[in-house]
Motif scaffolding. Structure first.
Motif, short mmCIF file in Angstrom:
data_model
loop_
_atom_site.label_atom_id
_atom_site.label_comp_id
_atom_site.label_asym_id
_atom_site.label_seq_id
_atom_site.Cartn_x
_atom_site.Cartn_y
_atom_site.Cartn_z
N TYR A 48 0.84 -1.18 0.00
CA TYR A 48 0.00 0.00 0.00
C TYR A 48 0.88 1.24 0.00
O TYR A 48 1.98 1.22 0.52
N ARG A 106 0.17 3.96 1.55
CA ARG A 106 -0.02 4.68 2.80
C ARG A 106 0.13 3.71 3.98
O ARG A 106 -0.19 2.54 3.86
N SER A 151 -3.87 8.29 8.31
CA SER A 151 -2.86 7.61 7.51
C SER A 151 -1.74 8.58 7.17
O SER A 151 -1.86 9.79 7.38
N PRO A 195 1.45 8.92 3.97
CA PRO A 195 2.08 8.31 2.79
C PRO A 195 3.38 7.60 3.18
O PRO A 195 4.13 8.10 4.04
N TRP A 207 -12.67 7.64 -3.12
CA TRP A 207 -11.97 7.13 -4.29
C TRP A 207 -11.48 8.26 -5.20
O TRP A 207 -10.63 8.04 -6.05
N SER A 258 -9.65 10.72 -4.37
CA SER A 258 -8.28 11.11 -4.02
C SER A 258 -7.41 9.94 -3.57
O SER A 258 -6.23 10.14 -3.27
N HIS A 259 -7.96 8.72 -3.51
CA HIS A 259 -7.19 7.55 -3.05
C HIS A 259 -7.50 6.35 -3.92
O HIS A 259 -8.64 6.19 -4.36
N ASP A 260 -6.51 5.48 -4.12
CA ASP A 260 -6.76 4.25 -4.86
C ASP A 260 -6.95 3.06 -3.91
O ASP A 260 -7.21 1.95 -4.32
N LEU A 287 -8.45 2.35 0.38
CA LEU A 287 -9.06 2.95 1.56
C LEU A 287 -8.98 1.98 2.73
O LEU A 287 -9.06 0.76 2.54
N ARG A 294 -8.39 -1.98 -2.12
CA ARG A 294 -8.07 -1.19 -3.31
C ARG A 294 -9.34 -1.05 -4.16
O ARG A 294 -10.18 -1.94 -4.20
#
Length: 186
Positions: A85, A87, A100, A102, A141, A143-145, A147, A161
Motif C-alpha cells: 500500500y 499509505r 494515515s 504516505p 476514491w 483522491s485515493h486508490d 481505503l 483497493r
C-alpha cells in the motif's frame, strides 16, 4: 489439505478467502485448520463477512501502526513485510482508525519522530459491512486508490483497493444469486 494450507498461507488474504469460499464447508474448515494461526485469523475475518460487502474482499493483513510508534519502528516493519500500500494506516490506543500517512513521508522522516507528528488525521474510510455497490461510489476514491476498512465501532480491520472492489462487483454481478450468499448460509 496440508499442501492446500501451505498455498493459502502464501496467497493474499482476500484471494485465499475467495478460494476457500468456493469450497464445501468441510474442506474449507480442514484447510483453515492447517493454516498458520495468524493467517487463520486474517482469512477467517474475511470469510465471516457477507460476500456482497467490502469486508468480504478486504485485505485483513494490512497491518496498521500506532500513533505513538517511532517512525524508525514503522520503517523496520516496512522492510520486514512487503509494502503493498502507498499509505501506512494509523490507529490509536483503542485500535480505532486514526488516519494515515504516505509511505514516502515515513521514509523521509527522522527515525525518532513519533508517527503522531507526521500522520494525517481522519480521512476517508469504508465500513466492512458496506455493500460493494454503495462503496464503489464513495467520494474517498476521488483522491485515493485504496481505503482503510473499519468495523462498526471504528476499529481498523483492513484495507481495500478500488481495483479489487471493482473486480468484486463485476464477479458478483455475473454470479447467480445462489453463489452470492454469505459463507455458511443455507
Amino acid at each position: 489439505a496440508g499442501a492446500a494450507a501451505g498455498i493459502m498461507n502464501r496467497t493474499p488474504v482476500n484471494e485465499a478467502a475467495g478460494l476457500l469460499r468456493s469450497m464445501p464447508a468441510a474442506r474449507r474448515d480442514e484447510i483453515l485448520g492447517r493454516m498458520h494461526r495468524t493467517r487463520q485469523v486474517q482469512v477467517g475475518l474475511v470469510l465471516r463477512q457477507p460476500s456482497m460487502s467490502v469486508g468480504a474482499w478486504m485485505d485483513s493483513a494490512a497491518a496498521p501502526s500506532r500513533t505513538s510508534s517511532p517512525v524508525g519502528d514503522v520503517k523496520k516493519r516496512l522492510v520486514e513485510t512487503p509494502v503493498s500500500y502507498s499509505r501506512v494506516y494509523v490507529i490509536d490506543d483503542t485500535l480505532a482508525y486514526a488516519g494515515s500517512v504516505p509511505v514516502s513521508a515515513v521514509l523521509a522522516a527522522d527515525d525518532n519522530v513519533p508517527l503522531e507528528r507526521i500522520y494525517e488525521p481522519g480521512g476517508p474510510r469504508l465500513r466492512a459491512g458496506t455493500e460493494i455497490a454503495q462503496a464503489i461510489s464513495d467520494s474517498g476514491w476521488q483522491s485515493h486508490d485504496q481505503l482503510p476498512v473499519v468495523d462498526r465501532t471504528g476499529k481498523f480491520v483492513g484495507a481495500i483497493r478500488y481495483s479489487i472492489l471493482r473486480s468484486a462487483l463485476t464477479k458478483l454481478e455475473k454470479q447467480p444469486l445462489e453463489a452470492a450468499r454469505p459463507p455458511g448460509a443455507s
